[in-house]
Design a protein around this motif. Structure first.
Motif, PDB file in Angstrom:
ATOM      1  N   LEU A   1       0.204   2.597  -6.796  1.00 34.29           N
ATOM      2  CA  LEU A   1      -0.366   2.866  -5.478  1.00 34.29           C
ATOM      3  C   LEU A   1      -1.888   2.715  -5.527  1.00 34.29           C
ATOM      4  O   LEU A   1      -2.486   2.079  -4.660  1.00 34.29           O
ATOM      5  CB  LEU A   1       0.027   4.269  -5.014  1.00 34.29           C
ATOM      6  CG  LEU A   1      -0.399   4.684  -3.615  1.00 34.29           C
ATOM      7  CD1 LEU A   1       0.197   3.759  -2.558  1.00 34.29           C
ATOM      8  CD2 LEU A   1       0.028   6.131  -3.354  1.00 34.29           C
ATOM      9  N   TYR A   2      -2.513   3.264  -6.551  1.00 34.13           N
ATOM     10  CA  TYR A   2      -3.959   3.122  -6.731  1.00 34.13           C
ATOM     11  C   TYR A   2      -4.335   1.643  -6.875  1.00 34.13           C
ATOM     12  O   TYR A   2      -5.289   1.176  -6.252  1.00 34.13           O
ATOM     13  CB  TYR A   2      -4.425   3.920  -7.956  1.00 34.13           C
ATOM     14  CG  TYR A   2      -5.905   3.772  -8.221  1.00 34.13           C
ATOM     15  CD1 TYR A   2      -6.823   4.597  -7.578  1.00 34.13           C
ATOM     16  CD2 TYR A   2      -6.385   2.804  -9.089  1.00 34.13           C
ATOM     17  CE1 TYR A   2      -8.195   4.455  -7.809  1.00 34.13           C
ATOM     18  CE2 TYR A   2      -7.746   2.652  -9.323  1.00 34.13           C
ATOM     19  CZ  TYR A   2      -8.636   3.473  -8.678  1.00 34.13           C
ATOM     20  OH  TYR A   2      -9.991   3.324  -8.899  1.00 34.13           O
ATOM     21  N   ALA A   3      -3.584   0.920  -7.692  1.00 37.89           N
ATOM     22  CA  ALA A   3      -3.878  -0.507  -7.901  1.00 37.89           C
ATOM     23  C   ALA A   3      -3.806  -1.285  -6.594  1.00 37.89           C
ATOM     24  O   ALA A   3      -4.653  -2.144  -6.327  1.00 37.89           O
ATOM     25  CB  ALA A   3      -2.913  -1.094  -8.926  1.00 37.89           C
ATOM     26  N   ARG A   4      -2.826  -0.968  -5.758  1.00 33.89           N
ATOM     27  CA  ARG A   4      -2.665  -1.667  -4.475  1.00 33.89           C
ATOM     28  C   ARG A   4      -3.716  -1.278  -3.451  1.00 33.89           C
ATOM     29  O   ARG A   4      -4.211  -2.120  -2.713  1.00 33.89           O
ATOM     30  CB  ARG A   4      -1.286  -1.371  -3.873  1.00 33.89           C
ATOM     31  CG  ARG A   4      -0.164  -2.227  -4.368  1.00 33.89           C
ATOM     32  CD  ARG A   4       1.093  -2.103  -3.505  1.00 33.89           C
ATOM     33  NE  ARG A   4       1.446  -0.759  -3.107  1.00 33.89           N
ATOM     34  CZ  ARG A   4       2.142   0.116  -3.838  1.00 33.89           C
ATOM     35  NH1 ARG A   4       2.557  -0.229  -5.030  1.00 33.89           N
ATOM     36  NH2 ARG A   4       2.431   1.314  -3.376  1.00 33.89           N
ATOM     37  N   GLN A   5      -4.033   0.005  -3.364  1.00 31.82           N
ATOM     38  CA  GLN A   5      -4.846   0.497  -2.256  1.00 31.82           C
ATOM     39  C   GLN A   5      -6.323   0.711  -2.594  1.00 31.82           C
ATOM     40  O   GLN A   5      -7.154   0.679  -1.686  1.00 31.82           O
ATOM     41  CB  GLN A   5      -4.267   1.822  -1.734  1.00 31.82           C
ATOM     42  CG  GLN A   5      -2.835   1.738  -1.274  1.00 31.82           C
ATOM     43  CD  GLN A   5      -2.658   0.823  -0.062  1.00 31.82           C
ATOM     44  OE1 GLN A   5      -3.547   0.643   0.749  1.00 31.82           O
ATOM     45  NE2 GLN A   5      -1.487   0.234   0.042  1.00 31.82           N
ATOM     46  N   CYS A   6      -6.659   0.945  -3.848  1.00 30.98           N
ATOM     47  CA  CYS A   6      -7.999   1.437  -4.179  1.00 30.98           C
ATOM     48  C   CYS A   6      -8.780   0.573  -5.171  1.00 30.98           C
ATOM     49  O   CYS A   6     -10.011   0.535  -5.119  1.00 30.98           O
ATOM     50  CB  CYS A   6      -7.906   2.845  -4.776  1.00 30.98           C
ATOM     51  SG  CYS A   6      -6.864   3.984  -3.849  1.00 30.98           S
ATOM     52  N   ALA A   7      -8.075  -0.055  -6.095  1.00 29.10           N
ATOM     53  CA  ALA A   7      -8.731  -0.701  -7.234  1.00 29.10           C
ATOM     54  C   ALA A   7      -9.677  -1.829  -6.850  1.00 29.10           C
ATOM     55  O   ALA A   7     -10.651  -2.078  -7.567  1.00 29.10           O
ATOM     56  CB  ALA A   7      -7.688  -1.198  -8.228  1.00 29.10           C
ATOM     57  N   SER A   8      -9.447  -2.501  -5.742  1.00 27.17           N
ATOM     58  CA  SER A   8     -10.327  -3.623  -5.396  1.00 27.17           C
ATOM     59  C   SER A   8     -11.772  -3.160  -5.218  1.00 27.17           C
ATOM     60  O   SER A   8     -12.695  -3.891  -5.556  1.00 27.17           O
ATOM     61  CB  SER A   8      -9.829  -4.346  -4.142  1.00 27.17           C
ATOM     62  OG  SER A   8      -9.848  -3.475  -3.028  1.00 27.17           O
ATOM     63  N   CYS A   9     -11.986  -1.959  -4.724  1.00 26.28           N
ATOM     64  CA  CYS A   9     -13.343  -1.414  -4.577  1.00 26.28           C
ATOM     65  C   CYS A   9     -13.692  -0.426  -5.682  1.00 26.28           C
ATOM     66  O   CYS A   9     -14.787  -0.460  -6.239  1.00 26.28           O
ATOM     67  CB  CYS A   9     -13.510  -0.708  -3.227  1.00 26.28           C
ATOM     68  SG  CYS A   9     -13.440  -1.827  -1.815  1.00 26.28           S
ATOM     69  N   HIS A  10     -12.763   0.457  -5.990  1.00 28.49           N
ATOM     70  CA  HIS A  10     -13.037   1.545  -6.931  1.00 28.49           C
ATOM     71  C   HIS A  10     -12.788   1.157  -8.387  1.00 28.49           C
ATOM     72  O   HIS A  10     -13.017   1.972  -9.275  1.00 28.49           O
ATOM     73  CB  HIS A  10     -12.214   2.781  -6.560  1.00 28.49           C
ATOM     74  CG  HIS A  10     -12.671   3.404  -5.280  1.00 28.49           C
ATOM     75  ND1 HIS A  10     -13.787   4.202  -5.200  1.00 28.49           N
ATOM     76  CD2 HIS A  10     -12.168   3.332  -4.019  1.00 28.49           C
ATOM     77  CE1 HIS A  10     -13.952   4.600  -3.945  1.00 28.49           C
ATOM     78  NE2 HIS A  10     -12.990   4.087  -3.211  1.00 28.49           N
ATOM     79  N   GLY A  11     -12.331  -0.054  -8.631  1.00 33.24           N
ATOM     80  CA  GLY A  11     -12.115  -0.538  -9.985  1.00 33.24           C
ATOM     81  C   GLY A  11     -10.800  -0.060 -10.572  1.00 33.24           C
ATOM     82  O   GLY A  11     -10.335   1.030 -10.259  1.00 33.24           O
ATOM     83  N   ALA A  12     -10.210  -0.874 -11.419  1.00 35.26           N
ATOM     84  CA  ALA A  12      -8.910  -0.568 -12.015  1.00 35.26           C
ATOM     85  C   ALA A  12      -8.946   0.710 -12.848  1.00 35.26           C
ATOM     86  O   ALA A  12      -7.962   1.437 -12.915  1.00 35.26           O
ATOM     87  CB  ALA A  12      -8.432  -1.738 -12.868  1.00 35.26           C
ATOM     88  N   THR A  13     -10.087   1.004 -13.455  1.00 37.00           N
ATOM     89  CA  THR A  13     -10.202   2.188 -14.306  1.00 37.00           C
ATOM     90  C   THR A  13     -10.877   3.356 -13.600  1.00 37.00           C
ATOM     91  O   THR A  13     -11.047   4.418 -14.186  1.00 37.00           O
ATOM     92  CB  THR A  13     -11.006   1.865 -15.581  1.00 37.00           C
ATOM     93  OG1 THR A  13     -12.343   1.529 -15.190  1.00 37.00           O
ATOM     94  CG2 THR A  13     -10.365   0.743 -16.381  1.00 37.00           C
ATOM     95  N   GLY A  14     -11.325   3.135 -12.360  1.00 36.91           N
ATOM     96  CA  GLY A  14     -12.039   4.171 -11.619  1.00 36.91           C
ATOM     97  C   GLY A  14     -13.542   3.954 -11.589  1.00 36.91           C
ATOM     98  O   GLY A  14     -14.252   4.600 -10.836  1.00 36.91           O
TER      99      GLY A  14
END
Length: 113
Positions: free
Chosen positions: A30-43
């Motif tokens: 879910l994080y990879a789909r919704q957040c990682a593009s801006c927040h990065g794969a590792t956070g």
């Protein structure tokens, strides 16, 4: 009757344990789909997005994350932040938002490789 109840309880425990074991993988997806593009794969924020949008929180920063109550993170995900982070309340359920908050909080505790 005791045996049937016990079998039912064991089955429920197994299903619950299975769901709990799946949650981290589901949260990561879910994080990879919704957040990682801006927040990065590792956070750690995606540098290109920082150049484009400005400041993006670093979820790997343990002090920053410890200072953020879950309710503040839930509100940011649900309602968005400023012009650059969209609101997700119409795209994600309240349960999905809580799963994301829990997952994001783990990113500051990951061991360095």
């Amino acid at each position: 009757a005791k045996r049937v109840v016990m079998c039912g309880l064991l089955a429920m425990a197994a299903l619950t344990a299975g769901a709990a074991a799946q949650q981290p993988a589901d949260a990561a997806a879910l994080y990879a789909r919704q957040c990682a593009s801006c927040h990065g794969a590792t956070g750690a924020p995606n540098p290109a997005m920082v150049r484009s949008l400005g400041t993006i929180p670093d979820f790997t920063d343990a002090r920053l994350m410890a200072a953020q109550p879950d309710s503040v993170l839930e509100a940011a995900i649900a309602g968005g932040k400023g012009r650059n982070m969209p609101a997700y309340r119409s795209r994600l359920s309240a349960a999905q938002i809580r799963v994301l908050v829990t997952y994001v909080k783990t990113l500051s505790r990951r061991p360095v490789r």
